[in-house]
Design an enzyme around this catalytic site. Structure first.
Site, PDB file in Angstrom:
ATOM      1  N   ARG A  30       0.802  -1.109   0.078  1.00  0.00           N
ATOM      2  CA  ARG A  30       0.071   0.053  -0.074  1.00  0.00           C
ATOM      3  C   ARG A  30       0.810   1.378   0.015  1.00  0.00           C
ATOM      4  O   ARG A  30       0.568   2.356  -0.545  1.00  0.00           O
ATOM      5  CB  ARG A  30      -0.991   0.063   1.212  1.00  0.00           C
ATOM      6  N   ILE A  56      -7.127   7.841  -1.088  1.00  0.00           N
ATOM      7  CA  ILE A  56      -7.333   6.591  -1.356  1.00  0.00           C
ATOM      8  C   ILE A  56      -7.970   5.915   0.053  1.00  0.00           C
ATOM      9  O   ILE A  56      -7.912   6.370   1.028  1.00  0.00           O
ATOM     10  CB  ILE A  56      -5.717   5.915  -1.068  1.00  0.00           C
ATOM     11  N   SER A  57      -8.775   4.941  -0.448  1.00  0.00           N
ATOM     12  CA  SER A  57      -9.747   4.341   0.403  1.00  0.00           C
ATOM     13  C   SER A  57      -8.994   3.595   1.695  1.00  0.00           C
ATOM     14  O   SER A  57      -8.107   3.147   1.581  1.00  0.00           O
ATOM     15  CB  SER A  57     -10.789   3.512  -0.194  1.00  0.00           C
ATOM     16  N   GLN A  58      -9.634   3.645   2.816  1.00  0.00           N
ATOM     17  CA  GLN A  58      -9.169   2.944   4.015  1.00  0.00           C
ATOM     18  C   GLN A  58      -9.175   1.472   3.381  1.00  0.00           C
ATOM     19  O   GLN A  58     -10.031   0.949   2.636  1.00  0.00           O
ATOM     20  CB  GLN A  58      -9.769   2.793   5.237  1.00  0.00           C
TER      21      GLN A  58
END
Length: 208
Positions: A30, A56-58
């Site tokens: 990530r 950026i999504s969790q």
């Protein structure tokens, strides 16, 4: 570096139980997909800003989307709202043949670089109006939408293959539900997955 045990703490204990999804989340670095100054927070259970008003999504939400899509490998997948490229990488790790579309050229260019650096150069990143899908490239077995719309865009529904699945956040700016929509015969069936908060889906069939 991917921290030890983060998949168990953030995902498995919160109901992500598909072993393929857990393995994919553990495999994708990530930190390659977040800005340099935020890399120490790459594995926080939070969305992170990536510029141009996007995030950026969790990790949990990415895993939730991927689990709902139930990829087995080899499916054609449309990723709407490339952003950082992280979700596209996880979908590719799951064996999807991923086409991703992003409306902001600078984000698309940065995502291509991050995907290549992380080993996912096979993901195709296009620039365009994601609310309209990618005409002529469907049908897709799975569609993942990383921005919120008031209703599921008709063009994206039209690109779903028979039996295909789409995950999309629906609602207004303050209240949204992540929905799983399945194509069944001549119609669609939908069910909620989670309460979420995404940036708006811009475009002709999104938020204008």
């Amino acid at each position: 570096m991917i921290p030890a045990g983060w998949v168990d703490r953030q995902l498995r204990l919160r109901g992500i139980d598909d072993p393929r999804v857990l393995a994919a989340m553990a495999a994708v670095p990530r930190e390659e997909f977040v800005p340099e100054d935020l890399r120490s927070h790459a594995y926080d259970d939070a969305a992170l800003a990536i510029g141009h008003g996007q995030t950026i999504s969790q990790p949990y939400i990415v895993a939730c989307i991927c689990q709902a899509l139930a990829l087995q490998g080899g499916e054609a997948v449309l990723d709407v709202g490339t952003g950082s490229g992280y979700q596209a990488a996880v979908l590719a790790e799951l064996g999807g043949r991923v086409v991703s579309i992003e409306r902001v050229p600078a984000l698309a260019a940065r995502a291509r670089e991050a995907l290549a650096a992380a080993g996912y150069a096979g993901v195709e990143v296009l620039v365009g109006d994601g609310s309209l899908g990618v005409p002529g490239r469907g049908p897709f077995a799975a569609v993942a939408v990383a921005a919120a719309a008031r209703r599921a865009p008709p063009s994206l529904l039209a690109e779903l293959a028979p039996g295909g699945r789409m995950v999309v956040p629906l609602g207004g700016r303050r209240s949204q539900r992540l929905m799983l929509i399945e194509r069944r015969g001549d119609g669609f069936a939908a069910r909620p997955l989670a309460e979420v908060r995404f940036v708006p889906l811009r475009g002709v069939e999104g938020v204008r």
